[in-house]
Design an enzyme around this catalytic site. Sequence first.
Site, PDB file in Angstrom:
ATOM      1  N   THR A   1      -4.474   3.565  29.051  1.00  0.00           N
ATOM      2  CA  THR A   1      -5.781   4.045  29.516  1.00  0.00           C
ATOM      3  C   THR A   1      -5.723   5.527  29.851  1.00  0.00           C
ATOM      4  OG1 THR A   1      -6.347   1.861  30.368  1.00  0.00           O
ATOM      5  CG2 THR A   1      -7.611   3.716  31.237  1.00  0.00           C
ATOM      6  N   CYS A   2      -4.628   5.950  30.442  1.00  0.00           N
ATOM      7  CA  CYS A   2      -4.480   7.359  30.829  1.00  0.00           C
ATOM      8  C   CYS A   2      -4.514   8.273  29.606  1.00  0.00           C
ATOM      9  CB  CYS A   2      -3.175   7.551  31.589  1.00  0.00           C
ATOM     10  SG  CYS A   2      -2.978   6.434  32.997  1.00  0.00           S
TER      11      CYS A   2
END
Length: 160
Positions: free
Chosen positions: A48-49
């Site tokens: 996600t990052c």
Amino acid sequence: MSIKVGDKLPDATFMEMTEDGPAPCTTADVFGGKTVALFAVPGAFTPTCSAKHLPGFVEKLDDLKGKGVDDVVCTSVNDVFVMGAWGKSADADGKVRMLADGNGTFAKALGLEMDGSGFGMGQRSQRYSMIVKDGVVSELNVEQGGEFKVSSADYMLGQL
């Protein structure tokens, strides 16, 4: 207890990759006299990052600056070499300041640390964003669980 809107950021020292190699910088250096969009991620190069969080701030950089943000800063409990490499690989180099909180002291001082041991990650930072004006938190957006909603660049733009 977690930091809240109206609180001054705690004194901390980060490491930042520069052209001359790793260099320390303090909260006073980074946040003093400026409006800063700060976001934190549990780990560099994590799904996600890397797919959403950092790219969103790179993409919305001009919009954030157009609304009065002087600097955009990303921090994570990773070492300075990892943060430097992640910034380069994400085309964030020179756009988003990539600050390593290698020992998690900033995350802990904020009360925003998390235990990622179940994923083999040890102590990390929670996912959050905040708007900091001259070292004081004016907006704070902490994600719940594994969500990615309130810490995004788009959400922050709505707060400015």
